[in-house]
Design a protein around this motif. Sequence first.
Motif, mmCIF file in Angstrom:
data_model
loop_
_atom_site.group_PDB
_atom_site.id
_atom_site.type_symbol
_atom_site.label_atom_id
_atom_site.label_comp_id
_atom_site.label_asym_id
_atom_site.label_seq_id
_atom_site.Cartn_x
_atom_site.Cartn_y
_atom_site.Cartn_z
ATOM 1 N N UNK A 35 0.818 -1.215 0.000
ATOM 2 C CA UNK A 35 0.000 0.000 0.000
ATOM 3 C C UNK A 35 0.849 1.261 0.000
ATOM 4 N N UNK A 36 1.927 1.266 0.785
ATOM 5 C CA UNK A 36 2.818 2.436 0.790
ATOM 6 C C UNK A 36 3.520 2.584 -0.551
ATOM 7 N N UNK A 37 3.930 1.466 -1.141
ATOM 8 C CA UNK A 37 4.587 1.506 -2.454
ATOM 9 C C UNK A 37 3.617 2.039 -3.510
ATOM 10 N N UNK A 38 2.377 1.561 -3.481
ATOM 11 C CA UNK A 38 1.377 2.000 -4.439
ATOM 12 C C UNK A 38 1.048 3.478 -4.259
ATOM 13 N N UNK A 39 0.970 3.935 -3.016
ATOM 14 C CA UNK A 39 0.694 5.355 -2.751
ATOM 15 C C UNK A 39 1.839 6.232 -3.234
ATOM 16 N N UNK A 40 3.069 5.779 -3.051
ATOM 17 C CA UNK A 40 4.219 6.551 -3.516
ATOM 18 C C UNK A 40 4.196 6.706 -5.028
ATOM 19 N N UNK A 41 3.963 5.610 -5.739
ATOM 20 C CA UNK A 41 3.902 5.694 -7.196
ATOM 21 C C UNK A 41 2.687 6.486 -7.655
ATOM 22 N N UNK A 42 1.573 6.383 -6.936
ATOM 23 C CA UNK A 42 0.393 7.166 -7.286
ATOM 24 C C UNK A 42 0.647 8.656 -7.173
ATOM 25 N N UNK A 43 1.316 9.064 -6.086
ATOM 26 C CA UNK A 43 1.643 10.488 -5.926
ATOM 27 C C UNK A 43 2.653 10.944 -6.968
ATOM 28 N N UNK A 44 3.504 10.048 -7.409
ATOM 29 C CA UNK A 44 4.522 10.408 -8.392
ATOM 30 C C UNK A 44 3.937 10.513 -9.802
ATOM 31 N N UNK A 45 3.024 9.613 -10.150
ATOM 32 C CA UNK A 45 2.547 9.545 -11.531
ATOM 33 C C UNK A 45 1.247 10.294 -11.790
ATOM 34 N N UNK A 46 0.396 10.465 -10.788
ATOM 35 C CA UNK A 46 -0.917 11.092 -11.021
ATOM 36 C C UNK A 46 -0.819 12.506 -11.581
ATOM 37 N N UNK A 47 0.100 13.359 -11.104
ATOM 38 C CA UNK A 47 0.155 14.704 -11.693
ATOM 39 C C UNK A 47 0.850 14.752 -13.049
ATOM 40 N N UNK A 48 1.419 13.658 -13.498
ATOM 41 C CA UNK A 48 2.143 13.656 -14.763
ATOM 42 C C UNK A 48 1.167 13.731 -15.937
ATOM 43 N N UNK A 49 1.364 14.665 -16.844
ATOM 44 C CA UNK A 49 0.464 14.735 -18.006
ATOM 45 C C UNK A 49 0.620 13.522 -18.917
ATOM 46 N N UNK A 50 1.752 12.843 -18.837
ATOM 47 C CA UNK A 50 1.973 11.682 -19.698
ATOM 48 C C UNK A 50 1.058 10.520 -19.319
ATOM 49 N N UNK A 51 0.723 10.394 -18.047
ATOM 50 C CA UNK A 51 -0.223 9.364 -17.622
ATOM 51 C C UNK A 51 -1.584 9.621 -18.258
ATOM 52 N N UNK A 52 -2.011 10.862 -18.253
ATOM 53 C CA UNK A 52 -3.326 11.197 -18.777
ATOM 54 C C UNK A 52 -3.357 11.147 -20.301
ATOM 55 N N UNK A 53 -2.264 11.539 -20.952
ATOM 56 C CA UNK A 53 -2.179 11.400 -22.418
ATOM 57 C C UNK A 53 -2.219 9.928 -22.793
ATOM 58 N N UNK A 54 -1.498 9.108 -22.038
ATOM 59 C CA UNK A 54 -1.530 7.666 -22.294
ATOM 60 C C UNK A 54 -2.909 7.078 -22.081
ATOM 61 N N UNK A 55 -3.629 7.547 -21.062
ATOM 62 C CA UNK A 55 -4.983 7.048 -20.817
ATOM 63 C C UNK A 55 -5.915 7.415 -21.963
#
Length: 128
Positions: A35-55
Amino acid sequence: MTDEAHTSPGSAGAPGPGAGTRALPAARRGLGRFGRWLATWGRRLAPSPFLWVGAVLGFGTSLLVWESVLLLGVVVWLLGVWLWKARGRHVLVALGLGMVLGWLPMLFFFVTSLPHTMIGLPGVEYDL
């Protein structure tokens, strides 16, 4: 009578009475760590515009290139993991993960749009 009847529960290779009580806290620690690992990656990737462009790329594909987009997303994601380990940049990780996550709703909409008579045993031909 067999030899197993004369041995203690812990010595015959069978788990002793405390084995279940030790496994539960270990599982909780593992889930907490995940859960901590997933939260860390979530905080790192969620604001990235590349995640949303990929989606958007993953979700906005036509059914003709549907499987190719999934394969491309996985390849970009793996390439991104390799580059992240080498250089510390997570742009391609975000893009690839976004493509795969954007592809999942497409899978749901595609499968639910099939007529219910087409879902069945493999090898059976359906008359539509």
